[in-house]
Design an enzyme around this catalytic site. Structure first.
Site, PDB file in Angstrom:
ATOM      1  N   ARG A  33      -5.011   1.849   8.162  1.00 38.14           N
ATOM      2  CA  ARG A  33      -5.492   2.978   8.979  1.00 38.14           C
ATOM      3  C   ARG A  33      -5.021   2.814  10.429  1.00 38.14           C
ATOM      4  NH1 ARG A  33     -11.651   3.396   8.750  1.00 38.14           N
ATOM      5  NH2 ARG A  33     -11.344   2.886   6.561  1.00 38.14           N
ATOM      6  N   TYR A  86       0.832  -1.202   0.000  1.00 43.37           N
ATOM      7  CA  TYR A  86       0.000   0.000   0.000  1.00 43.37           C
ATOM      8  C   TYR A  86       0.866   1.251   0.000  1.00 43.37           C
ATOM      9  CZ  TYR A  86      -3.740  -3.132   1.649  1.00 43.37           C
ATOM     10  OH  TYR A  86      -4.647  -4.154   1.777  1.00 43.37           O
ATOM     11  N   ASP A 140      -9.374   7.379   9.786  1.00 44.79           N
ATOM     12  CA  ASP A 140      -9.076   7.937   8.466  1.00 44.79           C
ATOM     13  C   ASP A 140      -9.701   9.324   8.361  1.00 44.79           C
ATOM     14  OD1 ASP A 140     -11.797   7.619   7.920  1.00 44.79           O
ATOM     15  OD2 ASP A 140     -11.507   6.056   6.424  1.00 44.79           O
TER      16      ASP A 140
END
Length: 296
Positions: free
Chosen positions: A171, A65, A79
């Site tokens: 997150r 990611y 987030d």
């Protein structure tokens, strides 16, 4: 129509949205291999037809990611879509960030966030969260294989590339990094760039897939099942055992042609006598192999 298409999930689409579109275009059953949040983008392999049976194998692979770690603000969703819970400015520098990040590499534990698709008692955590409920979650072990700082805009944010195991919540990683820095943080932008052997460079956007379908050329972009499982040793089942194979019975090893001796508990990609993919077979004992996933 049995294979995997590597979709680029754009912002605004849910993973379910993408699967529904693929189902409609291919007229076959379909399933994704790991949820991406609506605001996230990137690699979303979608299994079609019999390939849905191997989705667990794809989900078990490592992921990569790219994410923005937003410093100084903690949110209830971890987030940028959430409500602000805490504000605590970051007062360090890049060297401090680099040092802290290194401590996250390796096997660590995470507590799954409330805003996630993880199910507890048959209900997704985000459904509890939307009702204002906090459910106790057990921490679980994950592995961070590597974290690289790509850019920084301190003291506001910095961008990372993270390579991690299945089950990692980016997150939560961002929030935990913020806490370890003596501040707080949440995740901003998120893109999945890899999922196992699927890379972002090879993805297809939904609108492009629709155009390909209109031309009747979907077969050109669907990856065969065996390509995804090419790390498994291959075996061939004799035609004399064809009936047993097609009925899902275990097969004596005397009817199996293998490049090397079969190991107990080993998984093998099995083909029939004419080269058709039969499934994933397991060496059950010294005398038999048995089907684990039928792909006929």
């Amino acid at each position: 129509m049995n294979g995997i298409v590597n979709i680029y999930k754009e912002k605004g689409f849910t993973s379910h949205d993408v699967v529904s579109i693929v189902k409609r275009l291919t007229k076959h059953k379909a399933g994704h291999t790991g949820t991406l949040d609506p605001d996230a983008e990137g690699v979303l392999p979608v299994c079609i037809g019999r390939a849905t049976k191997i989705s667990d194998y794809i989900m078990a692979e490592n992921k990569e990611y790219i994410a923005d770690v937003m410093l100084g603000i903690a949110t209830d969703t971890q987030d940028s879509t959430g409500e602000t819970l805490i504000q605590k400015p970051f007062l360090g520098d890049l060297s401090k960030i680099d040092s802290v990040i290194q401590s996250f590499i390796g096997q660590i534990t995470q507590i799954p966030p409330m805003y996630s698709a993880l199910k507890i008692d048959g209900k997704k955590l985000y459904e509890y969260a939307r009702e204002g409920k906090e459910i106790e979650r057990k921490s679980r072990s994950i592995t961070i294989h590597g974290i690289e700082i790509l850019s920084e805009d301190l003291p506001i944010s910095f961008k990372i590339r993270a390579n991690c195991s299945k089950g990692t919540y980016i997150r939560t990683l961002c929030a935990d990094i913020g806490e370890a820095l003596g501040s707080v943080a949440h995740m901003g932008y998120l893109m999945r760039t890899k999922s196992g052997s699927f890379h972002v460079e090879d993805t297809i956007k939904v609108n492009d897939l629709k155009k390909i379908a209109e031309k009747g050329e979907l077969g050109k972009v669907i990856m065969p099942i065996e390509n995804v499982l090419d790390y498994m040793p291959r075996i061939t089942i004799s035609q004399d055992a064809d009936r047993w194979m097609r009925n899902g019975n275990k097969i004596p090893v005397g009817y199996v042609n293998a490049p090397a001796s079969l190991s107990h508990g080993g998984e093998y990609l099995a083909y029939d006598a004419v080269g058709g993919l039969a499934g994933i077979y397991v060496m059950a004992d010294d005398d038999f192999i048995k089907p684990k996933v039928m792909l006929l």
